[in-house]
Scaffold this active site. Structure first.
Site, PDB file in Angstrom:
ATOM      1  N   ASP A  13       9.236  -4.288  -7.894  1.00  0.00           N
ATOM      2  CA  ASP A  13       8.835  -4.944  -6.638  1.00  0.00           C
ATOM      3  C   ASP A  13       9.953  -4.928  -5.602  1.00  0.00           C
ATOM      4  O   ASP A  13      10.017  -5.787  -4.723  1.00  0.00           O
ATOM      5  CB  ASP A  13       8.388  -6.396  -6.885  1.00  0.00           C
ATOM      6  CG  ASP A  13       7.331  -6.514  -7.961  1.00  0.00           C
ATOM      7  OD1 ASP A  13       6.320  -5.795  -7.853  1.00  0.00           O
ATOM      8  OD2 ASP A  13       7.519  -7.301  -8.902  1.00  0.00           O
ATOM      9  N   LYS A  16       9.890   0.050  -3.439  1.00  0.00           N
ATOM     10  CA  LYS A  16       9.939   1.500  -3.660  1.00  0.00           C
ATOM     11  C   LYS A  16       8.870   2.222  -2.851  1.00  0.00           C
ATOM     12  O   LYS A  16       9.095   3.330  -2.359  1.00  0.00           O
ATOM     13  CB  LYS A  16       9.754   1.817  -5.146  1.00  0.00           C
ATOM     14  CG  LYS A  16      10.909   1.369  -6.020  1.00  0.00           C
ATOM     15  CD  LYS A  16      10.726   1.761  -7.456  1.00  0.00           C
ATOM     16  CE  LYS A  16       9.543   1.070  -8.100  1.00  0.00           C
ATOM     17  NZ  LYS A  16       9.665  -0.392  -8.140  1.00  0.00           N
ATOM     18  N   LYS A  18       7.634   1.629   0.111  1.00  0.00           N
ATOM     19  CA  LYS A  18       8.044   1.869   1.494  1.00  0.00           C
ATOM     20  C   LYS A  18       9.103   2.964   1.563  1.00  0.00           C
ATOM     21  O   LYS A  18       9.046   3.845   2.427  1.00  0.00           O
ATOM     22  CB  LYS A  18       8.598   0.585   2.114  1.00  0.00           C
ATOM     23  CG  LYS A  18       9.105   0.822   3.532  1.00  0.00           C
ATOM     24  CD  LYS A  18       9.720  -0.391   4.180  1.00  0.00           C
ATOM     25  CE  LYS A  18      10.255   0.006   5.558  1.00  0.00           C
ATOM     26  NZ  LYS A  18      10.817  -1.128   6.299  1.00  0.00           N
ATOM     27  N   ASN A  38      -0.315  -0.552 -13.836  1.00  0.00           N
ATOM     28  CA  ASN A  38       0.338  -1.871 -13.828  1.00  0.00           C
ATOM     29  C   ASN A  38       1.305  -1.985 -12.663  1.00  0.00           C
ATOM     30  O   ASN A  38       1.742  -3.081 -12.317  1.00  0.00           O
ATOM     31  CB  ASN A  38       1.071  -2.127 -15.145  1.00  0.00           C
ATOM     32  CG  ASN A  38       2.056  -1.027 -15.514  1.00  0.00           C
ATOM     33  OD1 ASN A  38       1.968   0.099 -15.034  1.00  0.00           O
ATOM     34  ND2 ASN A  38       2.992  -1.337 -16.382  1.00  0.00           N
ATOM     35  N   THR A 301      -0.298  -5.889  -7.764  1.00  0.00           N
ATOM     36  CA  THR A 301      -1.319  -5.535  -8.752  1.00  0.00           C
ATOM     37  C   THR A 301      -2.106  -6.750  -9.223  1.00  0.00           C
ATOM     38  O   THR A 301      -3.333  -6.709  -9.325  1.00  0.00           O
ATOM     39  CB  THR A 301      -0.660  -4.835  -9.963  1.00  0.00           C
ATOM     40  OG1 THR A 301      -0.063  -3.617  -9.516  1.00  0.00           O
ATOM     41  CG2 THR A 301      -1.691  -4.526 -11.035  1.00  0.00           C
ATOM     42  N   LYS A 332      14.155  -5.972   2.561  1.00  0.00           N
ATOM     43  CA  LYS A 332      13.844  -7.389   2.789  1.00  0.00           C
ATOM     44  C   LYS A 332      15.052  -8.242   3.172  1.00  0.00           C
ATOM     45  O   LYS A 332      15.051  -9.451   2.943  1.00  0.00           O
ATOM     46  CB  LYS A 332      13.120  -7.989   1.572  1.00  0.00           C
ATOM     47  CG  LYS A 332      11.704  -7.442   1.412  1.00  0.00           C
ATOM     48  CD  LYS A 332      10.846  -8.337   0.560  1.00  0.00           C
ATOM     49  CE  LYS A 332       9.384  -7.909   0.612  1.00  0.00           C
ATOM     50  NZ  LYS A 332       8.503  -8.810  -0.135  1.00  0.00           N
ATOM     51  N   SER A 414      16.188  -1.802   5.197  1.00  0.00           N
ATOM     52  CA  SER A 414      14.866  -2.146   5.707  1.00  0.00           C
ATOM     53  C   SER A 414      14.904  -3.536   6.329  1.00  0.00           C
ATOM     54  O   SER A 414      15.347  -4.492   5.699  1.00  0.00           O
ATOM     55  CB  SER A 414      13.837  -2.118   4.570  1.00  0.00           C
ATOM     56  OG  SER A 414      12.587  -2.607   5.018  1.00  0.00           O
TER      57      SER A 414
END
Length: 432
Positions: A13, A16, A18, A38, A301, A332, A414
């Site tokens: 999470d 990856k 993006k 998954n 997911t 983030k 990012s």
């Protein structure tokens, strides 16, 4: 030509999807090398959100070829639904834009039934599986009783394998798990209906990738999950059922090790994980809730809320070393805007001993305490920044410290969810 691996440096999470989407602009072929449905990779392009589970994250770029490698386990129904949804959005307009390995293993209904039943029986000892049947499929692969895509297209072999396997699985479901048994005819009929719809995409993808590299194509390889969920090197047993590290890109795609030219690690500016298992820097207070809400930390997911905590440099150093990462893509960092103080875990303390490396022992992990550094935060929004100089001084200082303490340079930062909200510092496909 270059073959670049993108791998998560934490518990998955990390963003990856993006990063792969951004780097796909510079690649010709994008390949998924392990995991199954998954994993959920979230992309935001022009304000529109897309969640992918099996198709590689470069699919939103027109003309790029997406490959699902032999190391992936495939639920045919899930994959076909994903293909249909992408086609309604104008993606995968030609069958030639998607290749599925004939050596990949199939997820069957009994895999899902066993996965879910086991997790229920574990009670408080649950490992946090998604219940998609991923683990039991990899078990059958290693036990040499799995059904591969190539078997799927041999009528006699498929029926024989399915019949023998269902007999064994039904005994296990009934006697050991106290679950209902499954019917051969129903499963055989359902999967036959899926077979011809998958047929146009199936080939020997290792041969295809080798030819592509030989002919000057650029290949981007992506995995699911992250380093700390690797079955060998993660927080066992709270891990996924496959190898997530960069080395698995070779076994999961058929590309030789000497063809890999770079490894990019994806790392969040803080830390999260979904499900159970050790998490040394987890926050159980209002700050953890703030990270969860501001970062929209809910599983792509399953929708499960992600556990949140401060950046853990011990974890990331572990990942940098294992994967041979040439650099990191930081995601983030914008979520940290508004924090007065930002903490970074530099090492652990256990029974008076300082630990610089991530321990294997579950007992040790239960007793460790993070050793923190405190860094001043910032109030300014970051999403408009397109160069490091556009960032507040405290944000730049934080990034420099992460580079120092992980021993890895930043290749990308990012500053928002959108494709354009990114500072690209170095392109891994461009050799200097």
């Amino acid at each position: 030509m270059p073959a670049v691996v993108v791998v998560g440096a934490q518990w998955g999470d990390e963003g990856k999807g993006k990063v792969v989407d951004l780097l796909a602009e510079h690649a010709d072929i994008i390949t998924r090398y392990q995991g199954g449905n998954n994993a959920g990779h979230t992309l935001v392009v022009d304000g529109r959100k897309t969640v992918l589970h099996l198709v590689p994250s470069g699919v939103l770029h027109p003309g790029k070829v997406c490959v699902i490698g032999n190391g992936v386990v495939i639920d045919p129904g899930v994959l076909l639904k994903e293909i249909e949804e992408l086609r309604t959005r104008g993606c995968l307009g030609s069958n030639d834009l998607l290749k599925i390995s004939d050596r990949a293993h199939l997820i069957m209904p009994y895999h899902r039934a066993i996965d879910q039943a086991r997790e229920r029986l574990r009670g408080e000892g649950r490992i946090g599986t998604t219940g998609r049947g991923i683990g039991p499929t990899y078990e059958d692969k290693m036990a040499r009783i799995g059904i591969r895509v190539a078997d799927f297209f041999d009528d006699e072999a498929f029926a024989d394998l399915l019949r023998r396997t269902i007999e064994e699985k039904n005994t296990y479901l009934s006697a050991m798990l106290n679950e209902q048994t499954l019917d051969f005819d129903t499963i055989h009929h359902d999967y036959e209906a899926l077979r011809q719809r998958l047929a146009p995409y199936v080939c020997d993808t290792a041969v295809y990738l080798h030819a592509g590299l030989h002919n000057g194509k650029r290949v981007l390889l992506e995995g699911g999950q992250g380093t700390m969920l690797d079955v060998d090197h993660g927080t066992y047993p709270y891990v996924t059922s496959s190898n997530t590290v960069a080395g698995a890109a070779c076994t999961g795609s058929g590309i030789a090790p000497n063809q890999i030219t770079g490894v990019v690690g994806i790392v969040k500016a803080y830390t999260t994980r979904v499900g159970s298992g050790p998490f040394p820097t987890e926050l159980h207070d209002a700050l953890g809730k703030k990270l969860q809400q501001d970062g929209d930390e809910f599983g792509a997911t399953t929708g499960r809320p992600r556990r949140c905590g401060w950046f853990d440099a011990v974890v990331v150093r572990h990942a940098v070393r294992l994967n041979g990462m040439n650099g990191l893509a930081l995601t983030k960092i914008d979520v940290l805007t508004g924090f007065d103080t930002i903490r970074v875990c530099t090492a652990y303390e256990h029974n008076g001993r300082r630990l610089e490396d991530f321990p294997a022992s579950s007992a040790v992990l239960r007793g460790i305490k993070p050793i923190y550094e405190d860094w001043p935060g910032w109030k300014e929004p970051l999403n408009k920044a397109r160069s490091l100089s556009d960032l507040p001084a405290n944000a730049r200082a934080y990034i420099r410290r992460l580079e120092e303490i992980t021993d890895a340079p930043m290749m990308m930062v990012s500053v928002g969810a959108g494709r354009d909200e990114t500072i690209l510092l170095r392109n891994p496909f461009v050799t200097e």
